[in-house]
Scaffold this active site. Structure first.
Site, short mmCIF file in Angstrom:
data_model
loop_
_atom_site.label_atom_id
_atom_site.label_comp_id
_atom_site.label_asym_id
_atom_site.label_seq_id
_atom_site.Cartn_x
_atom_site.Cartn_y
_atom_site.Cartn_z
N ASN A 1 12.96 -0.49 9.93
CA ASN A 1 11.90 -0.22 10.90
C ASN A 1 12.02 -1.17 12.08
OD1 ASN A 1 10.30 -2.71 10.34
ND2 ASN A 1 10.18 -1.77 8.31
N ASP B 1 8.37 1.08 2.27
CA ASP B 1 7.62 1.52 1.10
C ASP B 1 8.51 2.20 0.07
OD1 ASP B 1 5.12 0.60 1.92
OD2 ASP B 1 4.89 2.30 3.29
N PHE C 1 -1.46 -7.90 6.31
CA PHE C 1 -1.47 -7.32 7.65
C PHE C 1 -1.61 -5.81 7.54
CE2 PHE C 1 -0.55 -9.94 11.39
CZ PHE C 1 -0.56 -11.18 10.78
N ASP D 1 4.79 -3.08 -4.33
CA ASP D 1 3.94 -3.58 -3.26
C ASP D 1 3.89 -5.11 -3.44
OD1 ASP D 1 1.72 -4.47 -1.69
OD2 ASP D 1 1.12 -2.37 -1.53
N ILE D 2 4.58 -5.82 -2.55
CA ILE D 2 4.78 -7.27 -2.73
C ILE D 2 3.45 -8.02 -2.70
CG2 ILE D 2 5.87 -9.33 -1.75
CD1 ILE D 2 8.05 -7.39 -0.61
N VAL D 3 2.66 -7.75 -1.65
CA VAL D 3 1.42 -8.52 -1.51
C VAL D 3 0.45 -8.21 -2.65
CG1 VAL D 3 0.12 -6.96 0.04
CG2 VAL D 3 -0.14 -9.42 0.28
N1 CTP Z 1 3.22 -4.77 1.94
C1 CTP Z 1 3.92 -5.37 0.92
N2 CTP Z 1 4.79 -4.63 0.18
C2 CTP Z 1 4.98 -3.32 0.44
C3 CTP Z 1 4.27 -2.70 1.49
C4 CTP Z 1 3.40 -3.47 2.24
O1 CTP Z 1 3.76 -6.57 0.68
N3 CTP Z 1 5.84 -2.64 -0.30
C5 CTP Z 1 2.26 -5.58 2.70
C6 CTP Z 1 2.59 -5.79 4.16
O2 CTP Z 1 3.36 -6.96 4.34
C7 CTP Z 1 1.21 -5.91 4.77
C8 CTP Z 1 0.34 -5.01 3.90
O3 CTP Z 1 1.05 -4.86 2.68
O4 CTP Z 1 0.70 -7.21 4.64
C9 CTP Z 1 0.07 -3.67 4.49
O5 CTP Z 1 1.28 -3.05 4.84
P1 CTP Z 1 1.30 -1.57 5.43
O6 CTP Z 1 2.69 -1.12 5.60
O7 CTP Z 1 0.36 -1.50 6.60
O8 CTP Z 1 0.56 -0.82 4.26
P2 CTP Z 1 1.06 0.10 3.12
O9 CTP Z 1 0.46 -0.41 1.86
O10 CTP Z 1 2.54 0.24 3.14
O11 CTP Z 1 0.33 1.44 3.50
P3 CTP Z 1 0.73 2.62 4.50
O12 CTP Z 1 2.19 2.48 4.80
O13 CTP Z 1 0.40 3.83 3.74
O14 CTP Z 1 -0.13 2.41 5.72
#
Ligand code: CTP
Length: 402
Positions: free
Chosen positions: A210, A279, A323, A306-308
């Site tokens: 990205n 994702d 974020f 999902d890391i966070v």
């Molecule tokens: N994040 C993460 N690990 C992932 C996806 C997201 O740690 N696999 C974290 C990002 O670093 C950010 C937060 O989750 O702090 C939100 O990321 P975002 O991409 O906006 O959200 P998603 O959960 O991926 O939701 P969507 O793409 O459906 O908006």
């Protein structure tokens, strides 16, 4: 107020070619509010004149230990006591060696011996001289004594060599000076920050990624460092350099970032997830380059961790900040992620607005907690990061007290 307002800086210039950059350095330090007094070695005067430095600093330049007139104006002991910091830029191998040995055979070395102020050394020399065992021993001795060693940088040198030994750029020296005087309100805290994009391999030559530049995460790392935190920056591939002083962990894929995050997070006080994590990853990475065969092709993708959210579910979870980069319904989506991922705070930005967000140098954020929200207005990512780090700390302390 400017961070260097009323700070008293002695700038020691020794005899290296980088001395030609010092009038600009003096100007930039003064722009930030500092009072600068220049001390030159004999060697420095071969590269730049005292008159130039007197003109830009607005103060008389000191260059001799045995000048009765200068001693009457501000004696060397007085100057050593006056300084809040002595910055030596450029610092040649010779001045480094003389300070390490505790010599006092000219004004600059004498000042270093006579001062109780911190001394910042900004080395500038040929790469071979920098790597020489004698120089390295001297630098180690000075570090042990508490001197700050700023640089050197790497690149092409005046002599034509390429390598470590270039004086840091003027901007970097000004930043390090400001960082030195910044309020260290995060001392004893350890922040782990994820930043940049991840790359999900398709085959040995292709990947899915990205547009994240890493700028926001790196700015947060810098802001936390200058406030005195220990910082671990887990970063995907980016084209910018990391702030000096952080523990830098390079990763490529979301899986690697996940592993490193779970390794460092249990030991930290605050975890900031700023990375734009993919994702999905490719279900089966081809071992050889994929050849085109038909008009269309399909890739099977599977969900990444999902890391966070995984860090937030640890038994000893740190203070959690996420974020949310959104293009619509910012508050609704951000609050959803705050709850779903079990975060303490989420910083949301509208990436559909021009001039902020991905790849931009500027940003504006809204910081949501479960009960309130705070706007951080549009500014450079570094200013926004400074503001954000301070707000995160306020929420962190409030949580500790509750
Ligand atoms: N994040 C993460 N690990 C992932 C996806 C997201 O740690 N696999 C974290 C990002 O670093 C950010 C937060 O989750 O702090 C939100 O990321 P975002 O991409 O906006 O959200 P998603 O959960 O991926 O939701 P969507 O793409 O459906 O908006």
């Amino acid at each position: 107020m400017q961070i260097l307002q009323d700070k008293k800086i002695v700038l020691g210039i020794s005899g290296g070619i980088a001395a030609y950059k010092t009038p600009e350095l003096v100007r930039r330090l003064k722009e930030q509010g500092a009072d600068v007094r220049v001390v030159m070695t004999e060697g420095a005067k071969a590269f730049i004149t005292p008159l130039t430095l007197q003109a830009v600093s607005g103060n008389q330049v000191a260059d001799s230990l045995l000048d009765t007139q200068a001693e009457l104006a501000m004696g060397h002991i007085e100057l050593a006591k006056w300084a809040d910091i002595i910055i030596i830029a450029p610092a040649t191998a010779d001045i480094v060696a003389r300070i390490a040995c505790g010599m006092a055979n000219d004004l600059l070395s004498t000042l270093c011996l006579a001062t109780t102020a911190p001394i910042a050394i900004t080395p500038a020399m040929n790469q071979q001289m920098w790597h020489a065992q004698a120089t390295q021993d001297n630098i180690a001795k000075l570090t042990e004594r508490g001197c700050l060693i700023w640089g050197p940088g790497s690149g092409e040198q005046a002599c034509g060599d390429i390598g470590l030994g270039r004086m840091l750029e003027v901007n970097d020296i000004v930043t390090l000076s400001s960082d030195f005087f910044a309020d260290k309100y995060l001392t004893h805290q350890h922040w782990v920050i994820t930043a940049g994009p991840t790359r999900e391999a398709i085959d040995p030559v292709r990947y899915i990624s990205n547009h994240s530049s890493g700028k926001m995460g790196y700015a947060i790392a810098h802001a936390a460092l200058r406030a005195g935190a220990k910082v671990t920056l887990i970063t995907g591939p980016v084209a910018i350099s990391a702030p000096t002083g952080c523990e830098l962990i390079h990763v490529s894929s979301a899986e690697e970032m996940h592993q490193q995050a779970l390794k460092f997070a249990p030991h930290c006080s605050t975890f900031v997830a700023c990375a734009a994590v993919a994702d999905y990853r490719v279900a089966k990475i081809a071992t050889q380059k994929i050849k085109k065969s038909s008009e269309a092709m399909q890739l099977e993708l599977v969900r990444n961790h999902d890391i966070v959210a995984d860090v937030a579910s640890l038994k000893h979870k740190p203070f959690m900040v996420g974020f949310a980069a959104e293009t619509q319904n910012v508050e609704h989506y951000a609050r959803g992620k705050l709850m779903r991922k079990n975060l303490d705070l989420i910083a949301a930005n509208d990436v559909a607005k021009s001039g902020q967000g991905f790849n931009s140098d500027n940003n504006a954020l809204t910081l949501f907690s479960a009960i309130d929200k705070t706007e951080i207005p549009l500014a450079s990512k570094q200013i926004v990061a400074n503001h954000l780090v301070s707000l995160i700390n306020q929420h962190f302390l409030a949580k500790q007290d509750s």
